[in-house]
Design a protein around this motif. Structure first.
Motif, PDB file in Angstrom:
ATOM      1  N   UNK A  21       0.808  -1.292  -0.188  1.00 41.02           N
ATOM      2  CA  UNK A  21      -0.134   0.133   0.089  1.00 41.02           C
ATOM      3  C   UNK A  21       0.947   1.288  -0.126  1.00 41.02           C
ATOM      4  N   UNK A  22       1.956   1.129   0.420  1.00 43.51           N
ATOM      5  CA  UNK A  22       2.823   2.096   0.560  1.00 43.51           C
ATOM      6  C   UNK A  22       3.371   2.783  -0.903  1.00 43.51           C
ATOM      7  N   UNK A  23       3.410   3.938  -1.110  1.00 43.32           N
ATOM      8  CA  UNK A  23       3.741   4.376  -2.371  1.00 43.32           C
ATOM      9  C   UNK A  23       5.293   4.260  -2.635  1.00 43.32           C
ATOM     10  N   UNK A  24       5.516   3.754  -3.824  1.00 46.03           N
ATOM     11  CA  UNK A  24       7.032   3.560  -4.279  1.00 46.03           C
ATOM     12  C   UNK A  24       7.397   4.842  -5.097  1.00 46.03           C
ATOM     13  N   UNK A  25       8.645   5.371  -4.519  1.00 47.12           N
ATOM     14  CA  UNK A  25       9.139   6.299  -5.257  1.00 47.12           C
ATOM     15  C   UNK A  25      10.680   6.123  -5.667  1.00 47.12           C
ATOM     16  N   UNK A  26      11.143   6.771  -6.707  1.00 43.17           N
ATOM     17  CA  UNK A  26      12.639   6.500  -6.849  1.00 43.17           C
ATOM     18  C   UNK A  26      13.261   7.807  -6.128  1.00 43.17           C
ATOM     19  N   UNK A  27      14.228   7.364  -5.194  1.00 40.91           N
ATOM     20  CA  UNK A  27      15.017   8.261  -4.250  1.00 40.91           C
ATOM     21  C   UNK A  27      16.502   8.313  -4.951  1.00 40.91           C
ATOM     22  N   UNK A  28      16.993   9.458  -5.107  1.00 41.45           N
ATOM     23  CA  UNK A  28      18.410   9.658  -5.278  1.00 41.45           C
ATOM     24  C   UNK A  28      19.098   9.594  -4.031  1.00 41.45           C
ATOM     25  N   UNK A  29      20.147   8.717  -3.966  1.00 42.10           N
ATOM     26  CA  UNK A  29      20.917   8.429  -2.915  1.00 42.10           C
ATOM     27  C   UNK A  29      22.680   8.614  -3.032  1.00 42.10           C
ATOM     28  N   UNK A  30      23.187   8.895  -2.000  1.00 39.00           N
ATOM     29  CA  UNK A  30      24.534   8.848  -2.235  1.00 39.00           C
ATOM     30  C   UNK A  30      25.195   7.946  -1.007  1.00 39.00           C
ATOM     31  N   UNK A  31      26.021   7.043  -1.889  1.00 40.19           N
ATOM     32  CA  UNK A  31      26.637   5.961  -1.012  1.00 40.19           C
ATOM     33  C   UNK A  31      28.135   6.471  -0.851  1.00 40.19           C
ATOM     34  N   UNK A  32      28.565   6.453   0.429  1.00 38.62           N
ATOM     35  CA  UNK A  32      29.860   6.950   0.510  1.00 38.62           C
ATOM     36  C   UNK A  32      30.888   6.011   0.288  1.00 38.62           C
TER      37      UNK A  32
END
Length: 196
Positions: A21-32
């Motif tokens: 039920x949770x809305x799926x979004x594309x998140x821009x993420x940083x990976x150190x």
């Protein structure tokens, strides 16, 4: 023992229903620390969709030249998940961080619309050595013309037709706002439709 297993199964089913039920979004993420591929593997192992733009690079190992598949933009990963599931995953992987941008005096988490992400993935997934990855500040999009490519490998991709620094001809640039931009190979002007 059976009651405990039944409760665990019920909890898992409830989590699955909540997640669906949770809305799926594309998140821009940083990976150190350039751990984008290990984080990508962890996300995929948990069934979370993610995308890391990749390219081929020729490296010299000893006396041999080896063609390696490496991240095109270091420390960048796109994750498609619900907000709660991503928060839970982030709590276990501290080197995965949200990318933000200032908006209305506050830093807002960057999300990418599905259509824009689909176009970016189609372009970034192309086996093309002539793609140029840029940070958005490297180009002046105001001087460009919004276009759609008609035909060819990048059919229906929309971008900005603009001059890119260090390249002779103008290119179509696909922008993921606040995150990255990718300049496509030279596109014949007869394959471009000007958008308003």
């Amino acid at each position: 023992m059976e009651v405990q297993q039944t409760q665990n199964t019920a909890i898992e089913k409830t989590e699955e229903i909540t997640e669906s039920k949770e809305e799926l979004l594309w998140y821009a993420m940083r990976v150190t620390y350039r751990r984008e591929l290990s984080v990508k593997d962890k996300l995929e192992a948990e069934g979370i969709e993610c995308f890391c733009p990749m390219r081929y690079e020729v490296q010299t190992v000893g006396r041999r030249k080896v063609r390696s598949h490496v991240p095109a933009v270091h420390n960048l990963l796109f994750v498609r998940a619900g907000e709660e599931r991503l928060k839970e995953f982030k709590s276990r992987v501290p080197y995965l961080q949200y990318m933000t941008r200032p908006l209305d005096g506050k830093n807002r988490i960057i999300t990418v619309p599905d259509r824009q992400m689909a176009q970016f993935m189609a372009v970034a997934s192309a086996e093309n050595d002539k793609l140029i990855y840029l940070i958005p500040e490297e180009i002046n999009l105001a001087k460009g013309t919004k276009v759609r490519i008609i035909g060819g490998a990048f059919n229906n991709v929309e971008g900005i037709f603009v001059k890119v620094k260090g390249v002779r001809s103008r290119r179509v640039v696909l922008l993921v706002e606040g995150v990255t931009a990718v300049a496509l190979t030279e596109v014949s002007p007869d394959l471009l439709e000007v958008l308003k």
